[in-house]
Design a protein around this motif. Structure first.
Motif, PDB file in Angstrom:
ATOM      1  N   GLN A  30       8.637   4.330 -11.764  1.00 45.83           N
ATOM      2  CA  GLN A  30       9.283   5.527 -11.250  1.00 45.83           C
ATOM      3  C   GLN A  30       9.761   5.382  -9.805  1.00 45.83           C
ATOM      4  N   GLY A  31       8.993   4.669  -9.013  1.00 43.94           N
ATOM      5  CA  GLY A  31       9.362   4.532  -7.606  1.00 43.94           C
ATOM      6  C   GLY A  31      10.389   3.462  -7.322  1.00 43.94           C
ATOM      7  N   GLY A  32      10.636   2.579  -8.300  1.00 40.34           N
ATOM      8  CA  GLY A  32      11.638   1.542  -8.115  1.00 40.34           C
ATOM      9  C   GLY A  32      11.163   0.341  -7.306  1.00 40.34           C
ATOM     10  N   PHE A  33       9.858   0.195  -7.126  1.00 48.19           N
ATOM     11  CA  PHE A  33       9.332  -0.958  -6.392  1.00 48.19           C
ATOM     12  C   PHE A  33       9.313  -2.189  -7.291  1.00 48.19           C
ATOM     13  N   VAL A  34       9.469  -3.349  -6.663  1.00 52.97           N
ATOM     14  CA  VAL A  34       9.432  -4.602  -7.416  1.00 52.97           C
ATOM     15  C   VAL A  34       8.016  -4.888  -7.894  1.00 52.97           C
ATOM     16  N   ALA A  35       7.055  -4.613  -7.044  1.00 53.96           N
ATOM     17  CA  ALA A  35       5.653  -4.843  -7.407  1.00 53.96           C
ATOM     18  C   ALA A  35       4.774  -3.889  -6.606  1.00 53.96           C
ATOM     19  N   ALA A  36       3.587  -3.616  -7.134  1.00 53.38           N
ATOM     20  CA  ALA A  36       2.630  -2.749  -6.424  1.00 53.38           C
ATOM     21  C   ALA A  36       1.215  -3.219  -6.755  1.00 53.38           C
ATOM     22  N   TRP A  37       0.367  -3.196  -5.760  1.00 59.34           N
ATOM     23  CA  TRP A  37      -1.030  -3.557  -6.010  1.00 59.34           C
ATOM     24  C   TRP A  37      -1.952  -2.727  -5.125  1.00 59.34           C
ATOM     25  N   ILE A  38      -3.221  -2.638  -5.549  1.00 61.27           N
ATOM     26  CA  ILE A  38      -4.238  -1.869  -4.831  1.00 61.27           C
ATOM     27  C   ILE A  38      -5.419  -2.791  -4.565  1.00 61.27           C
ATOM     28  N   GLY A  39      -5.894  -2.724  -3.336  1.00 54.35           N
ATOM     29  CA  GLY A  39      -7.086  -3.501  -2.978  1.00 54.35           C
ATOM     30  C   GLY A  39      -8.183  -2.578  -2.465  1.00 54.35           C
ATOM     31  N   MET A  40      -9.443  -2.977  -2.676  1.00 47.02           N
ATOM     32  CA  MET A  40     -10.593  -2.207  -2.209  1.00 47.02           C
ATOM     33  C   MET A  40     -11.136  -2.856  -0.938  1.00 47.02           C
ATOM     34  N   LEU A  41     -11.373  -2.035   0.055  1.00 52.02           N
ATOM     35  CA  LEU A  41     -11.890  -2.521   1.337  1.00 52.02           C
ATOM     36  C   LEU A  41     -13.408  -2.402   1.365  1.00 52.02           C
ATOM     37  N   ASP A  42     -14.029  -3.522   1.712  1.00 53.90           N
ATOM     38  CA  ASP A  42     -15.479  -3.532   1.942  1.00 53.90           C
ATOM     39  C   ASP A  42     -15.695  -3.214   3.412  1.00 53.90           C
ATOM     40  N   ALA A  43     -16.207  -2.040   3.667  1.00 55.81           N
ATOM     41  CA  ALA A  43     -16.357  -1.594   5.052  1.00 55.81           C
ATOM     42  C   ALA A  43     -17.296  -2.481   5.848  1.00 55.81           C
ATOM     43  N   GLY A  44     -18.274  -3.058   5.183  1.00 56.89           N
ATOM     44  CA  GLY A  44     -19.226  -3.891   5.909  1.00 56.89           C
ATOM     45  C   GLY A  44     -18.634  -5.221   6.328  1.00 56.89           C
TER      46      GLY A  44
END
Length: 281
Positions: A238-252
């Motif tokens: 829907q947004g027209g992006f070529v690629a998208a990813w999500i990463g989780m941050l380890d606060a420690g």
């Protein structure tokens, strides 16, 4: 012929008795009068015919003079109109091209020379199809035939300047009969700014749709991995992006671990390793 006699009246001496002219004399006089009347009638007819002829000649002369004056005014008006048309064509902000039925360019205004980068002499040695960008050259004949069939038409295509740069145009073309045969007039407008504005609006609309579906997914989906995968897919579709990813941050530790991906480059994403937002240790 009997002799005429004059007798004195006995009752009244010195007076003539009443006298009646002979019939032949009366007939002769009547004939002379009638002949005179016929001559006068003929003279009147000649005068009338002559007067009518002179009047008709004078009227015809005045009509010819009036027609000549009207023709002169018409020629002057046509000359004035041609001069104004020539001026507006030369000074128009749009590109104006005149071509024959084979597409040979017959005339071009100053805007055409400025936008294409060709001199007037160079343009007059070209055909209209040579101004097309390579990716739209194949549609030239179809556009040409549609305009020919209707006598006029408006369509969009892509042109190329002398340096090879391409730009979108809107062409308003019309066909007309000239003294030397069929001719074409094309008013060509550079619509680069319009297309850029349309692209910006479309991109904003896509982002709005992606944001709306992302919000819906957050409310509807409870499982984390499914939610992250859906958000990435929405961003691409829907947004027209070529690629998208999500990463989780380890606060420690400060490491970002990729957990979801969508779009092209799946092989690249598979090789992505966690990285530290604090930089190399």
């Amino acid at each position: 012929m009997p002799e005429s006699r004059v007798e004195l009246s006995q009752s009244r001496p010195g007076r003539l008795r009443s006298w009646a002219p002979p019939v032949a004399v009366v007939a002769l006089a009547a004939a002379i009068v009638l002949a005179g009347m016929l001559v006068l009638d003929r003279l009147a007819a000649v005068v009338l015919v002559g007067g009518a002829g002179a009047g008709a000649w004078m009227w015809s002369r005045r009509q010819r003079a009036a027609l000549a004056a009207a023709h002169g005014r018409l020629e002057q008006a046509q000359q004035s109109f041609s001069e104004r048309l020539e001026f507006h064509m030369r000074q128009a902000n749009d590109i104006v091209l005149l071509a024959d039925d084979d597409g040979r360019i017959l005339d071009a205004n100053e805007r055409a020379q400025q936008r294409y980068g060709y001199t007037r002499a160079e343009l007059l040695a070209m055909r209209a199809r040579e101004l097309r960008a390579p990716e739209t050259a194949a549609s030239y004949e179809g556009d040409h035939e549609r305009v020919r069939a209707c006598g006029r038409g408006v369509y969009e295509t892509v042109h190329r300047d002398k340096a090879g740069a391409t730009f979108p145009v809107e062409i308003s073309a019309s066909v007309f009969e000239a003294g030397s045969g069929r001719s074409w007039q094309s008013i060509i407008r550079d619509i680069s700014e319009r297309k850029a504005a349309e692209a910006r609006i479309q991109r904003l609309n896509r982002l709005y749709a992606a944001l709306s579906q992302t919000s819906e997914a957050i409310v509807r989906i409870q499982e984390r991995d499914e939610l992250f995968g859906t958000i990435c897919r929405v961003a691409v579709a829907q947004g027209g992006f070529v690629a998208a990813w999500i990463g989780m941050l380890d606060a420690g530790s400060g490491e970002v671990v990729p957990v979801a991906f969508a779009g092209i480059g799946a092989e690249w994403f598979a090789r992505v390793r966690p990285f530290n937002v604090r930089g190399p240790r």
